[in-house]
Enzyme design. Structure first.
Site, PDB file in Angstrom:
ATOM      1  N   ASP A  99       0.793  -1.241  -0.060  1.00 47.78           N
ATOM      2  CA  ASP A  99       0.034  -0.026   0.001  1.00 47.78           C
ATOM      3  C   ASP A  99       0.988   1.146   0.025  1.00 47.78           C
ATOM      4  O   ASP A  99       1.926   1.141   0.805  1.00 47.78           O
ATOM      5  CB  ASP A  99      -0.787  -0.011   1.167  1.00 47.78           C
ATOM      6  CG  ASP A  99      -1.874  -1.290   1.309  1.00 47.78           C
ATOM      7  OD1 ASP A  99      -2.812  -1.213   0.446  1.00 47.78           O
ATOM      8  OD2 ASP A  99      -1.586  -2.448   1.838  1.00 47.78           O
ATOM      9  N   LYS A 106      -0.434  10.016   1.184  1.00 44.88           N
ATOM     10  CA  LYS A 106      -0.580  11.261   1.809  1.00 44.88           C
ATOM     11  C   LYS A 106       0.622  11.234   2.933  1.00 44.88           C
ATOM     12  O   LYS A 106       0.859  10.116   3.667  1.00 44.88           O
ATOM     13  CB  LYS A 106      -1.755  11.342   2.842  1.00 44.88           C
ATOM     14  CG  LYS A 106      -3.027  11.529   2.077  1.00 44.88           C
ATOM     15  CD  LYS A 106      -4.391  11.714   2.704  1.00 44.88           C
ATOM     16  CE  LYS A 106      -5.582  11.740   1.615  1.00 44.88           C
ATOM     17  NZ  LYS A 106      -6.701  11.225   2.185  1.00 44.88           N
ATOM     18  N   ASP A 123       4.512   0.795  -7.996  1.00 49.95           N
ATOM     19  CA  ASP A 123       4.291   1.842  -9.066  1.00 49.95           C
ATOM     20  C   ASP A 123       4.061   3.180  -8.510  1.00 49.95           C
ATOM     21  O   ASP A 123       3.751   3.997  -9.302  1.00 49.95           O
ATOM     22  CB  ASP A 123       3.102   1.385  -9.779  1.00 49.95           C
ATOM     23  CG  ASP A 123       1.659   1.518  -8.876  1.00 49.95           C
ATOM     24  OD1 ASP A 123       1.785   1.131  -7.687  1.00 49.95           O
ATOM     25  OD2 ASP A 123       0.624   1.751  -9.385  1.00 49.95           O
TER      26      ASP A 123
HETATM   27  C1  LIG Z   1      -1.829  -2.814  -2.872  1.00 52.53           C
HETATM   28  S1  LIG Z   1      -1.978  -4.278  -2.333  1.00 52.53           S
HETATM   29  C2  LIG Z   1      -0.906  -5.326  -3.287  1.00 52.53           C
HETATM   30  C3  LIG Z   1      -1.348  -6.714  -3.578  1.00 52.53           C
HETATM   31  C4  LIG Z   1      -0.703  -7.610  -4.719  1.00 52.53           C
HETATM   32  N1  LIG Z   1       0.657  -7.776  -4.384  1.00 52.53           N
HETATM   33  C5  LIG Z   1      -0.806  -6.952  -6.017  1.00 52.53           C
HETATM   34  O1  LIG Z   1       0.470  -6.765  -6.580  1.00 52.53           O
HETATM   35  O2  LIG Z   1      -1.815  -7.018  -6.652  1.00 52.53           O
HETATM   36  C6  LIG Z   1      -1.192  -4.754  -1.029  1.00 52.53           C
HETATM   37  C7  LIG Z   1      -1.557  -5.633   0.100  1.00 52.53           C
HETATM   38  O3  LIG Z   1      -0.851  -5.589   1.231  1.00 52.53           O
HETATM   39  C8  LIG Z   1      -1.404  -6.174   2.270  1.00 52.53           C
HETATM   40  N2  LIG Z   1      -0.747  -5.744   3.427  1.00 52.53           N
HETATM   41  C9  LIG Z   1      -0.366  -4.337   3.889  1.00 52.53           C
HETATM   42  N3  LIG Z   1       0.319  -4.791   4.861  1.00 52.53           N
HETATM   43  C10 LIG Z   1       0.439  -5.926   5.342  1.00 52.53           C
HETATM   44  C11 LIG Z   1       0.814  -6.463   6.683  1.00 52.53           C
HETATM   45  N4  LIG Z   1       1.512  -5.845   7.513  1.00 52.53           N
HETATM   46  N5  LIG Z   1       0.352  -7.855   6.631  1.00 52.53           N
HETATM   47  C12 LIG Z   1       0.014  -8.557   5.921  1.00 52.53           C
HETATM   48  N6  LIG Z   1      -0.665  -7.958   4.655  1.00 52.53           N
HETATM   49  C13 LIG Z   1      -0.437  -6.681   4.582  1.00 52.53           C
HETATM   50  C14 LIG Z   1      -3.017  -5.480   2.027  1.00 52.53           C
HETATM   51  O4  LIG Z   1      -3.928  -6.066   2.632  1.00 52.53           O
HETATM   52  C15 LIG Z   1      -3.051  -5.584   0.613  1.00 52.53           C
HETATM   53  O5  LIG Z   1      -3.850  -6.618   0.101  1.00 52.53           O
END
Ligand SMILES: C[S@@+](CC[C@H](N)C(=O)[O-])C[C@H]1O[C@@H](n2cnc3c(N)ncnc32)[C@H](O)[C@@H]1O
Length: 271
Positions: free
Chosen positions: A171, A175, A207
């Site tokens: 993620d 911000k 990205d």
């Molecule tokens: C923006 S999405 C990208 C998903 C995938 N890698 C893709 O490229 O399509 C980021 C994912 O990371 C997970 N995530 C973020 N922090 C995390 C954490 N500390 N532990 C487990 N999952 C996490 C979120 O729930 C989300 O599904």
């Protein structure tokens, strides 16, 4: 790789538990992932994810019910896990943090059956999706973790237990007041380094260019990692990493994707 990785799961038949309507207070998936596995034990931490309420399809619910007891791991922070026991063999283990819907994870697992992948996310539909993909693809080298990967790293994994770490499109938290939620920070890298064997690869991709620059800065400055790129910059996307769902959305918006490939350096001799 088998096309079955992309084929939809059959919806549950009438009378199947996946069609069951829940009474108030009844767990969503009695044999599936827990709603908040670490409970309030680690409540004061900053989270790098945001809770998402998205619909679990019938196929995903069915996969969660059937496959979670076999291939799922709730990240409760209460015990140290034996990775050889979890996978049933002592092959190398790569941790993927944030697999989203898991399509890229399943493809990578199919392309490298001798590597075990521990894929972690908090997103229930994605967990069901990845379990379904693994089952339909005949993949035995994937386990799905439910919860915060930071708790997994800190409380549940042994030192030097991982042969790689993948963080694809974390993620971006664009911000400024949210930057503290970004996963790739010096403290996270220090923790991750303790769980990675010397020589293990840390592979990140994003990205979001300001985040890519931040990743490059903190990784370059970190004493436990070294860049695999002789020019000290971003890496070309390695062939083993397929395009991810989130990446596709970024590319549609004209975003530039950057990969970072760093290696865990040998342990420092302190003192
Ligand atoms: C923006 S999405 C990208 C998903 C995938 N890698 C893709 O490229 O399509 C980021 C994912 O990371 C997970 N995530 C973020 N922090 C995390 C954490 N500390 N532990 C487990 N999952 C996490 C979120 O729930 C989300 O599904």
């Amino acid at each position: 790789m088998s096309d079955s990785l992309n084929s939809p799961a059959a919806p549950p038949a009438p009378g199947d538990p996946a069609r069951h309507t829940r009474a108030k207070g009844e767990p969503r998936f009695p044999d599936g992932p827990k709603a908040d596995p670490a409970g309030s034990h680690f409540e004061r931490r900053i989270r790098s994810f945001q809770p998402r309420r998205s619909r679990v399809t019938a196929g995903q619910a069915d996969a969660l019910q059937r496959l979670w007891p076999k291939w799922g791991l709730d990240i409760d922070g209460q015990r140290v896990i034996d990775l050889a026991e979890l996978f049933g063999n002592d092959r190398p283990v790569v941790l993927e943090i944030g697999f989203g819907m898991g399509e890229a994870t399943a493809r990578m697992a199919a392309g490298d059956p001798d590597t075990n992948i521990l894929a972690v996310d908090v997103h229930t539909p994605g967990q069901g999706n990845l379990l379904g993909l693994a089952a339909r693809g005949g993949l035995t080298n994937v386990r799905v973790g439910n919860g915060d990967a930071i708790i997994l790293l800190r409380e549940m994994l042994r030192p030097d237990s991982l042969d790689g770490l993948r963080v694809y499109f974390p993620d971006p938290w664009p911000k400024k007041r949210h930057h503290k939620r970004r996963l790739i920070q010096p403290e996270f890298l220090t923790l991750a380094a303790t769980r990675l064997r010397p020589g293990a690869l840390l592979h990140c991709a994003t990205d979001w260019e300001p985040y890519a620059e931040q990743m490059l800065d903190v990784l370059t400055a970190h004493p436990d990692f070294e860049n695999t790129q002789p020019d000290g910059g971003f890496a070309p996307r390695p062939e083993f990493r397929p395009l991810t769902r989130f990446e596709g959305q970024g590319l549609d918006k004209g975003h530039v994707v950057n990969d970072l490939l760093f290696r865990r350096v040998p342990h420092r001799q302190d003192g």
